[in-house]
Design a protein around this motif. Sequence first.
Motif, PDB file in Angstrom:
ATOM      1  N   GLU A  47      14.313 -23.885 -19.900  1.00 46.79           N
ATOM      2  CA  GLU A  47      14.339 -23.597 -18.468  1.00 46.79           C
ATOM      3  C   GLU A  47      15.155 -22.322 -18.269  1.00 46.79           C
ATOM      4  O   GLU A  47      16.335 -22.286 -18.605  1.00 46.79           O
ATOM      5  CB  GLU A  47      14.971 -24.758 -17.691  1.00 46.79           C
ATOM      6  CG  GLU A  47      14.068 -25.952 -17.548  1.00 46.79           C
ATOM      7  CD  GLU A  47      12.829 -25.663 -16.701  1.00 46.79           C
ATOM      8  OE1 GLU A  47      12.931 -24.925 -15.696  1.00 46.79           O
ATOM      9  OE2 GLU A  47      11.756 -26.172 -17.063  1.00 46.79           O
ATOM     10  N   HIS A  48      14.538 -21.308 -17.736  1.00 46.29           N
ATOM     11  CA  HIS A  48      15.218 -20.027 -17.521  1.00 46.29           C
ATOM     12  C   HIS A  48      15.711 -19.932 -16.088  1.00 46.29           C
ATOM     13  O   HIS A  48      15.024 -20.341 -15.160  1.00 46.29           O
ATOM     14  CB  HIS A  48      14.269 -18.869 -17.846  1.00 46.29           C
ATOM     15  CG  HIS A  48      13.790 -18.889 -19.263  1.00 46.29           C
ATOM     16  ND1 HIS A  48      14.576 -18.471 -20.306  1.00 46.29           N
ATOM     17  CD2 HIS A  48      12.632 -19.310 -19.809  1.00 46.29           C
ATOM     18  CE1 HIS A  48      13.902 -18.611 -21.441  1.00 46.29           C
ATOM     19  NE2 HIS A  48      12.723 -19.126 -21.160  1.00 46.29           N
ATOM     20  N   GLU A  49      16.919 -19.377 -15.931  1.00 53.01           N
ATOM     21  CA  GLU A  49      17.487 -19.203 -14.602  1.00 53.01           C
ATOM     22  C   GLU A  49      16.684 -18.169 -13.821  1.00 53.01           C
ATOM     23  O   GLU A  49      16.017 -17.322 -14.392  1.00 53.01           O
ATOM     24  CB  GLU A  49      18.938 -18.734 -14.702  1.00 53.01           C
ATOM     25  CG  GLU A  49      19.874 -19.794 -15.238  1.00 53.01           C
ATOM     26  CD  GLU A  49      21.310 -19.352 -15.165  1.00 53.01           C
ATOM     27  OE1 GLU A  49      21.710 -18.761 -14.137  1.00 53.01           O
ATOM     28  OE2 GLU A  49      22.037 -19.598 -16.133  1.00 53.01           O
ATOM     29  N   ALA A  50      16.795 -18.236 -12.498  1.00 52.94           N
ATOM     30  CA  ALA A  50      16.132 -17.256 -11.643  1.00 52.94           C
ATOM     31  C   ALA A  50      16.691 -15.866 -11.938  1.00 52.94           C
ATOM     32  O   ALA A  50      17.882 -15.706 -12.187  1.00 52.94           O
ATOM     33  CB  ALA A  50      16.355 -17.608 -10.177  1.00 52.94           C
ATOM     34  N   ALA A  88      15.342 -10.375  -3.817  1.00 53.69           N
ATOM     35  CA  ALA A  88      14.363 -11.358  -4.285  1.00 53.69           C
ATOM     36  C   ALA A  88      14.887 -12.064  -5.518  1.00 53.69           C
ATOM     37  O   ALA A  88      15.809 -11.597  -6.171  1.00 53.69           O
ATOM     38  CB  ALA A  88      13.042 -10.677  -4.605  1.00 53.69           C
ATOM     39  N   LEU A  89      14.264 -13.212  -5.810  1.00 53.69           N
ATOM     40  CA  LEU A  89      14.520 -13.945  -7.041  1.00 53.69           C
ATOM     41  C   LEU A  89      13.183 -14.220  -7.706  1.00 53.69           C
ATOM     42  O   LEU A  89      12.222 -14.595  -7.040  1.00 53.69           O
ATOM     43  CB  LEU A  89      15.216 -15.280  -6.759  1.00 53.69           C
ATOM     44  CG  LEU A  89      16.648 -15.231  -6.268  1.00 53.69           C
ATOM     45  CD1 LEU A  89      17.112 -16.626  -5.884  1.00 53.69           C
ATOM     46  CD2 LEU A  89      17.551 -14.642  -7.319  1.00 53.69           C
ATOM     47  N   ILE A 109       8.094 -15.023  -6.511  1.00 58.66           N
ATOM     48  CA  ILE A 109       9.320 -14.661  -5.839  1.00 58.66           C
ATOM     49  C   ILE A 109       9.545 -15.741  -4.779  1.00 58.66           C
ATOM     50  O   ILE A 109       8.747 -15.894  -3.868  1.00 58.66           O
ATOM     51  CB  ILE A 109       9.212 -13.271  -5.186  1.00 58.66           C
ATOM     52  CG1 ILE A 109       8.753 -12.233  -6.202  1.00 58.66           C
ATOM     53  CG2 ILE A 109      10.519 -12.884  -4.524  1.00 58.66           C
ATOM     54  CD1 ILE A 109       9.618 -12.116  -7.417  1.00 58.66           C
ATOM     55  N   SER A 110      10.597 -16.492  -4.900  1.00 59.29           N
ATOM     56  CA  SER A 110      10.837 -17.644  -4.042  1.00 59.29           C
ATOM     57  C   SER A 110      11.751 -17.264  -2.882  1.00 59.29           C
ATOM     58  O   SER A 110      12.909 -16.945  -3.084  1.00 59.29           O
ATOM     59  CB  SER A 110      11.482 -18.751  -4.872  1.00 59.29           C
ATOM     60  OG  SER A 110      11.975 -19.748  -4.040  1.00 59.29           O
ATOM     61  N   SER A 111      11.216 -17.321  -1.658  1.00 57.49           N
ATOM     62  CA  SER A 111      12.044 -16.985  -0.498  1.00 57.49           C
ATOM     63  C   SER A 111      13.067 -18.077  -0.225  1.00 57.49           C
ATOM     64  O   SER A 111      14.172 -17.803   0.230  1.00 57.49           O
ATOM     65  CB  SER A 111      11.178 -16.741   0.733  1.00 57.49           C
ATOM     66  OG  SER A 111      10.442 -17.899   1.043  1.00 57.49           O
ATOM     67  N   ALA A 112      12.734 -19.348  -0.492  1.00 56.65           N
ATOM     68  CA  ALA A 112      13.693 -20.434  -0.292  1.00 56.65           C
ATOM     69  C   ALA A 112      14.879 -20.271  -1.241  1.00 56.65           C
ATOM     70  O   ALA A 112      16.036 -20.419  -0.849  1.00 56.65           O
ATOM     71  CB  ALA A 112      13.027 -21.785  -0.506  1.00 56.65           C
ATOM     72  N   ALA A 113      14.576 -19.951  -2.501  1.00 56.98           N
ATOM     73  CA  ALA A 113      15.651 -19.730  -3.468  1.00 56.98           C
ATOM     74  C   ALA A 113      16.475 -18.514  -3.071  1.00 56.98           C
ATOM     75  O   ALA A 113      17.692 -18.494  -3.220  1.00 56.98           O
ATOM     76  CB  ALA A 113      15.070 -19.547  -4.867  1.00 56.98           C
ATOM     77  N   LEU A 114      15.810 -17.497  -2.534  1.00 53.74           N
ATOM     78  CA  LEU A 114      16.511 -16.292  -2.099  1.00 53.74           C
ATOM     79  C   LEU A 114      17.464 -16.618  -0.953  1.00 53.74           C
ATOM     80  O   LEU A 114      18.611 -16.189  -0.959  1.00 53.74           O
ATOM     81  CB  LEU A 114      15.510 -15.222  -1.663  1.00 53.74           C
ATOM     82  CG  LEU A 114      16.098 -13.956  -1.043  1.00 53.74           C
ATOM     83  CD1 LEU A 114      17.016 -13.266  -2.038  1.00 53.74           C
ATOM     84  CD2 LEU A 114      15.000 -13.023  -0.601  1.00 53.74           C
TER      85      LEU A 114
END
Length: 159
Positions: A47-50, A88-89, A109-114
């Motif tokens: 599992e790689h980090e964002a 971004a992430l 690119i996850s806006s929720a994670a961002l």
Amino acid sequence: METAALYAYQISPPNDQLLYFAETLEECQTAALEERRELKEGDPDDEHEAMAIYRCLVRMPDQQTLIRILNEEISPIEACVVERKLVALVTEQIKAPEAGSFERSSPIISSAALQHSTAVRQLVDRVLVLVDDMKSFLRDLGQQGVLFFLPLNLSPAFG
């Protein structure tokens, strides 16, 4: 000095000192997605980090700064990046296909994670400002000849 805007992503999250730079956000996203794809091919179970993507304002170093960079007294990023903003992430999303089994979609690119990451970074920035204020206050007290001691159970938090 004149500044220019570049985009950079973390090659090895969460390390902000190892960045890949590109002229546009699109080029940076493409490079980050390719890097992520290569990482997954190398170790598909990991599992790689964002991977954070930043918009950076950079300036060309003057001669003295260039000498400090070449003598490894300061990193090129510390010397040249004037401002950095998370934009971004690069992450992976798990989605459920019609068949009922789970499969991984391509990196997105996850806006929720961002939004979450931005809130965390804002909180960290506030804490760092408070720590700097505290250091200044304690330094001023020390210059006035005031001695102080921290309780032993708090000392690891300030290490």
